[in-house]
Scaffold this motif. Structure first.
Motif, PDB file in Angstrom:
ATOM      1  N   THR A   5       0.850  -1.180   0.000  1.00 51.46           N
ATOM      2  CA  THR A   5       0.000   0.000   0.000  1.00 51.46           C
ATOM      3  C   THR A   5       0.893   1.240   0.000  1.00 51.46           C
ATOM      4  O   THR A   5       1.823   1.333   0.802  1.00 51.46           O
ATOM      5  CB  THR A   5      -0.900   0.000   1.253  1.00 51.46           C
ATOM      6  N   PRO A   6       0.626   2.182  -0.898  1.00 53.92           N
ATOM      7  CA  PRO A   6       1.473   3.379  -0.923  1.00 53.92           C
ATOM      8  C   PRO A   6       1.288   4.200   0.353  1.00 53.92           C
ATOM      9  O   PRO A   6       0.229   4.186   0.969  1.00 53.92           O
ATOM     10  CB  PRO A   6       0.985   4.153  -2.148  1.00 53.92           C
ATOM     11  N   SER A   7       2.338   4.913   0.702  1.00 53.98           N
ATOM     12  CA  SER A   7       2.260   5.795   1.862  1.00 53.98           C
ATOM     13  C   SER A   7       1.236   6.893   1.577  1.00 53.98           C
ATOM     14  O   SER A   7       0.921   7.175   0.415  1.00 53.98           O
ATOM     15  CB  SER A   7       3.628   6.434   2.123  1.00 53.98           C
ATOM     16  N   PRO A   8       0.731   7.552   2.628  1.00 59.75           N
ATOM     17  CA  PRO A   8      -0.201   8.661   2.390  1.00 59.75           C
ATOM     18  C   PRO A   8       0.394   9.737   1.480  1.00 59.75           C
ATOM     19  O   PRO A   8      -0.310  10.266   0.618  1.00 59.75           O
ATOM     20  CB  PRO A   8      -0.475   9.196   3.801  1.00 59.75           C
ATOM     21  N   GLN A   9       1.671  10.039   1.640  1.00 58.95           N
ATOM     22  CA  GLN A   9       2.279  11.065   0.791  1.00 58.95           C
ATOM     23  C   GLN A   9       2.344  10.605  -0.660  1.00 58.95           C
ATOM     24  O   GLN A   9       2.017  11.366  -1.573  1.00 58.95           O
ATOM     25  CB  GLN A   9       3.686  11.442   1.271  1.00 58.95           C
ATOM     26  N   GLU A 133       8.550   8.977  -2.833  1.00 57.04           N
ATOM     27  CA  GLU A 133       8.139  10.181  -2.109  1.00 57.04           C
ATOM     28  C   GLU A 133       9.099  11.322  -2.427  1.00 57.04           C
ATOM     29  O   GLU A 133      10.306  11.163  -2.368  1.00 57.04           O
ATOM     30  CB  GLU A 133       8.136   9.943  -0.602  1.00 57.04           C
TER      31      GLU A 133
END
Length: 136
Positions: A5-9, A133
């Protein structure tokens, strides 16, 4: 292999890129015509209205915050959303099949002009990496 899952950023960076891609088409009659030619099953007028909602949740503009979205970009999204909403309410129902029937009309000119203003704000910083990121 299952993708993490990608980070929130990183998720925000990808959504930012989607917003820019959407605004590029929404702001340009030429891009809309090209979209219609290259994806003949697409009903571009409907796509232009519906795709905005694919990337933007207007009930939570706070989610589109720094550092991925500047205050100016967030405001540009809110301003565009207000125009988008008025255009969505004012366009014919059902929508014309071809974008050619809307290009040059006052309501579509408003839509494209508002998209162009928002795009200009976003292009000050442009797209971000979709896989790594950004460091701010």
């Amino acid at each position: 292999p299952v993708e993490a899952t990608p980070s929130p950023q990183l998720l925000r960076q990808r959504i930012r890129n989607n917003i820019i891609a959407y605004l590029e088409v929404a702001a340009s009659a030429q891009e809309q015509r090209e979209y219609e030619r290259s994806v003949p099953i697409a009903q571009v007028p409907n796509e232009m209205i519906n795709q905005w909602e694919d990337s933007v949740q207007p009930d939570d503009f706070a989610w589109y915050g720094e550092p991925v979205f500047t205050r100016e970009e967030n405001q540009a999204m809110q301003d565009f959303h207000a125009h988008w909403s008025a255009v969505a309410d004012a366009t014919p129902n059902p929508m014309p099949y071809s974008v050619e029937l809307l290009i040059g009309t006052p309501i579509w000119d408003r839509f494209m002009g508002a998209a162009s203003v928002a795009l200009n704000v976003f292009m000050k910083r442009g797209r971000f990496d979709g896989e790594v990121e950004e460091q701010f």
